[in-house]
Write a protein that holds these residues in place. Structure first.
Motif, PDB file in Angstrom:
ATOM      1  N   PHE A 242     -48.357  37.994  56.305  1.00 28.56           N
ATOM      2  CA  PHE A 242     -48.224  37.899  54.860  1.00 28.56           C
ATOM      3  C   PHE A 242     -49.126  38.920  54.163  1.00 28.56           C
ATOM      4  CE2 PHE A 242     -49.772  36.161  50.828  1.00 28.56           C
ATOM      5  CZ  PHE A 242     -48.580  36.151  50.132  1.00 28.56           C
ATOM      6  N   ILE A 243     -50.374  38.999  54.590  1.00 31.97           N
ATOM      7  CA  ILE A 243     -51.305  39.952  53.986  1.00 31.97           C
ATOM      8  C   ILE A 243     -50.828  41.380  54.218  1.00 31.97           C
ATOM      9  CG2 ILE A 243     -53.655  40.870  54.126  1.00 31.97           C
ATOM     10  CD1 ILE A 243     -54.568  37.987  54.612  1.00 31.97           C
ATOM     11  N   SER A 244     -50.363  41.654  55.412  1.00 35.50           N
ATOM     12  CA  SER A 244     -49.860  42.994  55.714  1.00 35.50           C
ATOM     13  C   SER A 244     -48.651  43.327  54.846  1.00 35.50           C
ATOM     14  CB  SER A 244     -49.495  43.088  57.191  1.00 35.50           C
ATOM     15  OG  SER A 244     -48.951  44.339  57.485  1.00 35.50           O
ATOM     16  N   SER A 245     -47.755  42.357  54.642  1.00 32.87           N
ATOM     17  CA  SER A 245     -46.572  42.616  53.818  1.00 32.87           C
ATOM     18  C   SER A 245     -46.955  42.857  52.368  1.00 32.87           C
ATOM     19  CB  SER A 245     -45.581  41.462  53.918  1.00 32.87           C
ATOM     20  OG  SER A 245     -46.067  40.318  53.239  1.00 32.87           O
ATOM     21  N   GLN A 246     -48.012  42.201  51.891  1.00 32.06           N
ATOM     22  CA  GLN A 246     -48.449  42.393  50.513  1.00 32.06           C
ATOM     23  C   GLN A 246     -49.102  43.760  50.317  1.00 32.06           C
ATOM     24  OE1 GLN A 246     -47.998  40.280  47.793  1.00 32.06           O
ATOM     25  NE2 GLN A 246     -46.663  39.236  49.219  1.00 32.06           N
ATOM     26  N   ILE A 247     -49.716  44.287  51.348  1.00 31.35           N
ATOM     27  CA  ILE A 247     -50.402  45.573  51.239  1.00 31.35           C
ATOM     28  C   ILE A 247     -49.445  46.732  51.473  1.00 31.35           C
ATOM     29  CG2 ILE A 247     -52.173  47.024  52.308  1.00 31.35           C
ATOM     30  CD1 ILE A 247     -53.766  44.457  52.785  1.00 31.35           C
ATOM     31  N   GLN A 248     -48.537  46.599  52.416  1.00 35.71           N
ATOM     32  CA  GLN A 248     -47.674  47.715  52.809  1.00 35.71           C
ATOM     33  C   GLN A 248     -46.590  48.026  51.782  1.00 35.71           C
ATOM     34  OE1 GLN A 248     -48.384  49.617  55.373  1.00 35.71           O
ATOM     35  NE2 GLN A 248     -50.069  48.295  55.979  1.00 35.71           N
ATOM     36  N   ASP A 249     -46.061  47.017  51.108  1.00 28.76           N
ATOM     37  CA  ASP A 249     -44.989  47.234  50.133  1.00 28.76           C
ATOM     38  C   ASP A 249     -45.586  47.763  48.827  1.00 28.76           C
ATOM     39  OD1 ASP A 249     -42.641  47.286  48.758  1.00 28.76           O
ATOM     40  OD2 ASP A 249     -42.376  45.109  48.669  1.00 28.76           O
ATOM     41  N   GLU A 250     -45.086  48.913  48.362  1.00 26.39           N
ATOM     42  CA  GLU A 250     -45.663  49.567  47.177  1.00 26.39           C
ATOM     43  C   GLU A 250     -45.520  48.719  45.915  1.00 26.39           C
ATOM     44  OE1 GLU A 250     -46.231  53.211  46.415  1.00 26.39           O
ATOM     45  OE2 GLU A 250     -46.415  53.858  48.488  1.00 26.39           O
ATOM     46  N   GLU A 251     -44.367  48.070  45.723  1.00 25.60           N
ATOM     47  CA  GLU A 251     -44.165  47.271  44.518  1.00 25.60           C
ATOM     48  C   GLU A 251     -45.077  46.053  44.515  1.00 25.60           C
ATOM     49  OE1 GLU A 251     -40.080  46.305  44.020  1.00 25.60           O
ATOM     50  OE2 GLU A 251     -39.437  48.393  44.006  1.00 25.60           O
ATOM     51  N   LYS A 252     -45.188  45.389  45.647  1.00 23.14           N
ATOM     52  CA  LYS A 252     -46.068  44.221  45.729  1.00 23.14           C
ATOM     53  C   LYS A 252     -47.518  44.633  45.559  1.00 23.14           C
ATOM     54  CE  LYS A 252     -43.137  41.424  48.726  1.00 23.14           C
ATOM     55  NZ  LYS A 252     -43.019  40.815  50.062  1.00 23.14           N
ATOM     56  N   TRP A 253     -47.900  45.780  46.126  1.00 19.82           N
ATOM     57  CA  TRP A 253     -49.278  46.259  46.011  1.00 19.82           C
ATOM     58  C   TRP A 253     -49.609  46.565  44.555  1.00 19.82           C
ATOM     59  CZ3 TRP A 253     -53.676  46.105  48.302  1.00 19.82           C
ATOM     60  CH2 TRP A 253     -54.673  46.996  47.968  1.00 19.82           C
ATOM     61  N   ALA A 254     -48.682  47.192  43.847  1.00 17.46           N
ATOM     62  CA  ALA A 254     -48.908  47.507  42.435  1.00 17.46           C
ATOM     63  C   ALA A 254     -49.065  46.229  41.616  1.00 17.46           C
ATOM     64  CB  ALA A 254     -47.766  48.352  41.897  1.00 17.46           C
ATOM     65  N   PHE A 255     -48.222  45.241  41.875  1.00 17.68           N
ATOM     66  CA  PHE A 255     -48.313  43.973  41.151  1.00 17.68           C
ATOM     67  C   PHE A 255     -49.635  43.279  41.458  1.00 17.68           C
ATOM     68  CE2 PHE A 255     -47.712  39.352  41.127  1.00 17.68           C
ATOM     69  CZ  PHE A 255     -47.422  39.169  39.779  1.00 17.68           C
ATOM     70  N   ASN A 256     -50.027  43.261  42.733  1.00 18.57           N
ATOM     71  CA  ASN A 256     -51.279  42.612  43.111  1.00 18.57           C
ATOM     72  C   ASN A 256     -52.480  43.297  42.468  1.00 18.57           C
ATOM     73  OD1 ASN A 256     -49.966  40.739  44.692  1.00 18.57           O
ATOM     74  ND2 ASN A 256     -50.142  41.945  46.553  1.00 18.57           N
ATOM     75  N   MET A 257     -52.453  44.618  42.385  1.00 17.16           N
ATOM     76  CA  MET A 257     -53.563  45.326  41.751  1.00 17.16           C
ATOM     77  C   MET A 257     -53.619  45.030  40.253  1.00 17.16           C
ATOM     78  SD  MET A 257     -55.408  46.629  43.946  1.00 17.16           S
ATOM     79  CE  MET A 257     -56.506  47.484  42.860  1.00 17.16           C
ATOM     80  N   ARG A 258     -52.457  44.953  39.598  1.00 22.48           N
ATOM     81  CA  ARG A 258     -52.448  44.585  38.178  1.00 22.48           C
ATOM     82  C   ARG A 258     -53.012  43.188  37.980  1.00 22.48           C
ATOM     83  NH1 ARG A 258     -46.669  46.702  37.070  1.00 22.48           N
ATOM     84  NH2 ARG A 258     -46.307  44.809  38.223  1.00 22.48           N
ATOM     85  N   MET A 259     -52.637  42.263  38.863  1.00 14.55           N
ATOM     86  CA  MET A 259     -53.153  40.897  38.760  1.00 14.55           C
ATOM     87  C   MET A 259     -54.658  40.866  38.988  1.00 14.55           C
ATOM     88  SD  MET A 259     -50.920  38.739  37.849  1.00 14.55           S
ATOM     89  CE  MET A 259     -51.660  37.192  38.311  1.00 14.55           C
ATOM     90  N   LEU A 260     -55.144  41.590  39.989  1.00 17.29           N
ATOM     91  CA  LEU A 260     -56.584  41.620  40.249  1.00 17.29           C
ATOM     92  C   LEU A 260     -57.351  42.206  39.077  1.00 17.29           C
ATOM     93  CD1 LEU A 260     -56.713  42.677  43.992  1.00 17.29           C
ATOM     94  CD2 LEU A 260     -57.449  40.497  43.018  1.00 17.29           C
ATOM     95  N   ARG A 261     -56.823  43.251  38.473  1.00 11.73           N
ATOM     96  CA  ARG A 261     -57.496  43.849  37.316  1.00 11.73           C
ATOM     97  C   ARG A 261     -57.530  42.879  36.145  1.00 11.73           C
ATOM     98  NH1 ARG A 261     -54.235  48.793  38.171  1.00 11.73           N
ATOM     99  NH2 ARG A 261     -55.455  50.051  39.614  1.00 11.73           N
ATOM    100  N   SER A 262     -56.404  42.218  35.878  1.00 11.83           N
ATOM    101  CA  SER A 262     -56.369  41.309  34.733  1.00 11.83           C
ATOM    102  C   SER A 262     -57.265  40.098  34.965  1.00 11.83           C
ATOM    103  CB  SER A 262     -54.938  40.871  34.435  1.00 11.83           C
ATOM    104  OG  SER A 262     -54.404  40.160  35.529  1.00 11.83           O
TER     105      SER A 262
END
Length: 54
Positions: A14-34
């Motif tokens: 699951f963690i690998s899939s969240q990091i490797q996929d560009e769209e999911k990574w972008a969403f996760n970074m936006r969430m972490l920033r907010s």
């Protein structure tokens, strides 16, 4: 004990899939920033809010 290793593998996948996929990574970074901005603003207002009051 076999059930634990299976769940650890699923978590790693699951963690690998969240990091490797560009769209999911972008969403996760936006969430972490907010979340970071929200937590930072709470921290600042709780510690220095009285200095900001008029």
């Amino acid at each position: 004990m076999a059930g634990v290793s299976v769940s650890v593998e699923k978590v790693k996948e699951f963690i690998s899939s969240q990091i490797q996929d560009e769209e999911k990574w972008a969403f996760n970074m936006r969430m972490l920033r907010s979340i970071g901005m929200f937590a930072g603003s709470i921290f600042l207002m709780r510690n220095f809010g009285d200095l900001m009051a008029i």
